[in-house]
Every structure is written in structure tokens, then in C-alpha cells.
Enzyme design. Structure first.
Site, mmCIF file in Angstrom:
data_model
loop_
_atom_site.group_PDB
_atom_site.id
_atom_site.type_symbol
_atom_site.label_atom_id
_atom_site.label_comp_id
_atom_site.label_asym_id
_atom_site.label_seq_id
_atom_site.Cartn_x
_atom_site.Cartn_y
_atom_site.Cartn_z
ATOM 1 N N SER A 152 0.849 -1.199 0.000
ATOM 2 C CA SER A 152 0.000 0.000 0.000
ATOM 3 C C SER A 152 0.881 1.243 0.000
ATOM 4 C CB SER A 152 -0.934 -0.022 1.215
ATOM 5 O OG SER A 152 -1.908 0.986 1.105
ATOM 6 N N ASN A 153 0.349 2.392 0.364
ATOM 7 C CA ASN A 153 1.138 3.623 0.445
ATOM 8 C C ASN A 153 0.615 4.475 1.601
ATOM 9 O OD1 ASN A 153 -1.059 5.387 -0.625
ATOM 10 N ND2 ASN A 153 -0.748 4.114 -2.440
#
Ligand code: CTP
Length: 411
Positions: free
Chosen positions: A215-216
Site C-alpha cells: 500500500s502507500n
């Protein structure tokens, strides 16, 4: 404004020096004005100036000095009942805290409590940028906004501290315009009113195995701010959100998704019937080719993860949109920003792209401010200053409104 009873609350900030001008503007419009001045406010602007321009005594402490005035112990109640609106400008961190806590130790805080519930309260916080963005000030603002108060985000620019940033009180003319809009509903209806707007926001999660993902750092704050601002302008907003920890903005339909594929599927369902698509999500560009069922074991010293490309949601919409639809995107860049952003605008067939410089302190993921540069198809470029994400969302929507108007006048 003729005949309207307005109370101007003034607190102890340097911007208080502009308030006699605000009182004069209100009087010129035919309003009856009374001033409630806090102890701090009185150190920045004189009671005599305010009494002269308002043609009324100025209200400070709850109790008048003994023997100087006829004692009237119901002034705090009668003032609240008299007012058609209360404007607090500048509002300091201290007054925001006192009002949100329900204290009533001077006339301003007391009349705030006794004001009739259907009367508008406009609050213009003005202070140093760091103070404004602090957790406690933001919490108090949220508390007041959840009551009936309208909080106007301060402007960005040179501050009295000599620094540049968010925190300036708007000019008296702008305060008057905001009050007129609230009190008289004078703002022309937004071109976004009634438009179907789809907004993607937040990160996506791409499964590696049953317990891990890629993810980020996106928090979703920018996309949620746009959704909130668009709903306030009368748009019918559907917010397609990745995994974030944010409450749904009022009046917005929200769909929660996890992966890029889910976000694409949820968005695609609206491609044909929306007027506007705004891609504010930080969509993972790649996903593990074969997510493992269950939890992967650490048996090997080294493993390889094969990633395959995710579909580009915004480009998908850009490619199939009709001439009546608008596609708006973001370009998050750490280098050669403007060139990359212009390239994304062309390749994804967008009408406007917001170039978003990523520096993790003032703009980008999981901070409350942003610096955007808006680039339109015809090359017109507008550099916005450092703004809160709510402020940046308003400016982005102003630009989108202009695009809607341009489209409407095309033959
Ligand atoms: N976007 C999207 N779907 C993707 C990737 C991006 O809808 N799979 C949208 C984003 O919401 C944003 C815009 O496209 O509005 C640009 O995203 P950005 O991450 O800046 O660029 P990418 O197109 O992913 O390109 P790169 O990562 O190479 O910079």
C-alpha cells in the site's frame, strides 16, 4: 443588510486592527452593529475606535465596573437574543478553546451560548500557521463546526510573525461577503449544483497473502476535503474510498473498497452517468500476480514477488468520457513535476490536473496542508499557495466550476 442586528466578536490577534473597517462596512450596508471585545482584543484595537464606528457601547466583561453604568445583569442574555448573526474575527486559539468548552467568562463567550440556535455564527480563525494546524486548535474547530458554526479557513500569506503560511484573516470586504452569503443567501448557485460527481480517495491495498499487503501512505484527506466541499456546493457526490480512518463528509454517498481492482469496478459503474470524475486516490500501480492463500511461511532466505500492473481508473474514464463529462486528476511527483503532470493530463485525456508536489512536511500524503498547481488542457496554469486541504479543495472546485461554465457556453 438593512436593519440586521450583527454582533462582531473581536479577539486578541494582530488582525484585530482591521475590525473598525469591518464595522464601518456593516454600518454602511445599513446593519445595526454591536461589538464584543475580549480582553486580548482590547490590547490590539481601542474600545474608543470601535464605539465610535459602531455608535454603540463596546461589550467586554460580563459585569460593568461598579457605579459607572446602570447595573443590568441580563445583558449577556439580551445581547444573544438581539443578534441576527455573530461574526468572530479574528478568532484566536484561546477563544476557540473557550467557546468549544462552553466557558462563559466574558461577554463574547456568554452571548455565544445565549445566541438563538437558528442564528448563524461565522468564525474567522487567525493565528500563526503552526498554531492553526495544531491538534488542539483543529479539535476545537471540529467541535464548533459540529455545532452550528461556520468556520472560514484562514488565508495563506505573510503573517505578522514574519513567516509565510496559513493563518491570515481575510480582508473586511471578504468577511462582509461571507456574512451576506450566510445571512441573505446571496451566493449565485454553483455550476456544480445537481451535478453527479465521483471522487476516488485514499490508498488501495494489494494482497500479498492472507495477512499482508502492498500500500502507500495516503490518508484520503485531500479526496475527502474535495467531497465535503463539492457536497456543500450542491453536487451529488459519490466517494469511492480505499482503507482510511476518516468520517464520511455530510451529504456524501460513500463506497468503501480495498484493492485497485475493487476501486476500478466501483468507479466503472458510474462512468456513463456521472458529470465529473475526480481521481484523488493514490492507487497502487501494481499488485502481486498470485496472492498466497493463507499466511506465507519464512522458509526461504530470499523470495521473489512478481507484480503485475493494475488498471488505471482515471485513464479508463478519460478514454471513454463523452464531450459533456469532465475528468480531473492529480499528479503526485517528487521530481520534474510540471512536465510529468502535463504528460499525465494528455495521456489520460483529462480536462484538468492538479500537480501535487510531495515533500511529506507541507504537501503530499497524510498532512493537513497542500501545495497544488492546477494545469488545464489549454495550458493555463495556476499556482496555488500553501493551503489547508479544505482550502485547496475549495480552490480546485472554483477552477472546476469555471470549466463547467466554459463547457456550458460552447456551441
Ligand atoms: N490513477 C488511477 N488509477 C491508477 C493510477 C493512478 O486512477 N491505477 C489516478 C490517480 O488517482 C491520479 C492520477 O491517476 O489522479 C495520477 O496518479 P499518479 O500516482 O500521480 O501517477 P501514475 O499515473 O500512477 O504514474 P506514475 O506512478 O508513474 O507517476
Amino acid at each position: 443588510m438593512k436593519g440586521k442586528n450583527i454582533i462582531v466578536g473581536i479577539c486578541g490577534g494582530i488582525a484585530a486592527y482591521k475590525t473598525p473597517q469591518l464595522v464601518r462596512l456593516l454600518k454602511k450596508r445599513g446593519a445595526n452593529v454591536k461589538v464584543a471585545l475580549t480582553e486580548g482584543g482590547a490590547r490590539f484595537v481601542s474600545e474608543l475606535s470601535l464605539a465610535t464606528v459602531s455608535e454603540e457601547p463596546v461589550y467586554g466583561k460580563i459585569f460593568p465596573p461598579m457605579g459607572t453604568e446602570k447595573m443590568d445583569f441580563t445583558r449577556h442574555i439580551s445581547l444573544g437574543e438581539w443578534a441576527d448573526a455573530l461574526v468572530i474575527a479574528p478568532a484566536t486559539a484561546n477563544t476557540l478553546a473557550r467557546l468549544s468548552a462552553g466557558l462563559c467568562d466574558d461577554m463574547l463567550s456568554a452571548l455565544f451560548i445565549t445566541l438563538r440556535p437558528d442564528k448563524p455564527v461565522l468564525i474567522f480563525p487567525a493565528m500563526d500557521g503552526q498554531m492553526f494546524l495544531s491538534a488542539s486548535v483543529q479539535r476545537n474547530i471540529a467541535t464548533l463546526a459540529a455545532q452550528r458554526c461556520t468556520i472560514i479557513t484562514p488565508e495563506s500569506g505573510e503573517l505578522a510573525s514574519g513567516l509565510c503560511g496559513v493563518g491570515r484573516m481575510p480582508e473586511p470586504e471578504a468577511i462582509l461577503a461571507a456574512l451576506e452569503e450566510q445571512l441573505l443567501g446571496t451566493k449565485a448557485s454553483s455550476p456544480l449544483s445537481g451535478k453527479k460527481v465521483i471522487i476516488t480517495a485514499g490508498p488501495t491495498r494489494e494482497k500479498i497473502d492472507g495477512v499482508r499487503f502492498i500500500s502507500n501512505y495516503s490518508s484520503g484527506k485531500m479526496g475527502f476535503a474535495i467531497a465535503r466541499a463539492a457536497a456543500k456546493r450542491g453536487a451529488m457526490v459519490t466517494l469511492i474510498a480505499g482503507p482510511v480512518h476518516l468520517p464520511s463528509p455530510p451529504g456524501v454517498e460513500r463506497l468503501d473498497v480495498e484493492s485497485a481492482a475493487e476501486m476500478y469496478a466501483a468507479s466503472e459503474a458510474f462512468f456513463k452517468n456521472c458529470d465529473l470524475f475526480i481521481g484523488a486516490a493514490a492507487v497502487s500501480d501494481y499488485r502481486p500476480a498470485e496472492p498466497y492463500n493463507g499466511k506465507m511461511k519464512k522458509d526461504d532466505e530470499q523470495i521473489e514477488l512478481t507484480l503485475i500492473k493494475n488498471p488505471d481508473i482515471l485513464a479508463g474514464f478519460g478514454m471513454q468520457k463523452s464531450p459533456d463529462q469532465l475528468a480531473i486528476g492529480f499528479a503526485l511527483e517528487t521530481q520534474s513535476g510540471l512536465g510529468n503532470a502535463r504528460n499525465k493530463l494528455a495521456v489520460k485525456n483529462l480536462d484538468l490536473i492538479a500537480f501535487n508536489f510531495f515533500d511529506r512536511k507541507t504537501s503530499g500524503f497524510d498532512v493537513d496542508t497542500n501545495i497544488l498547481t492546477l494545469i488545464e488542457r489549454d495550458g493555463e496554469t495556476t499556482e496555488l499557495p500553501l493551503l489547508t486541504k479544505d482550502g485547496a479543495a475549495e480552490r480546485l472546485l472554483d477552477a472546476i466550476e469555471q470549466l463547467c461554465l466554459k463547457k456550458a457556453v460552447k456551441p
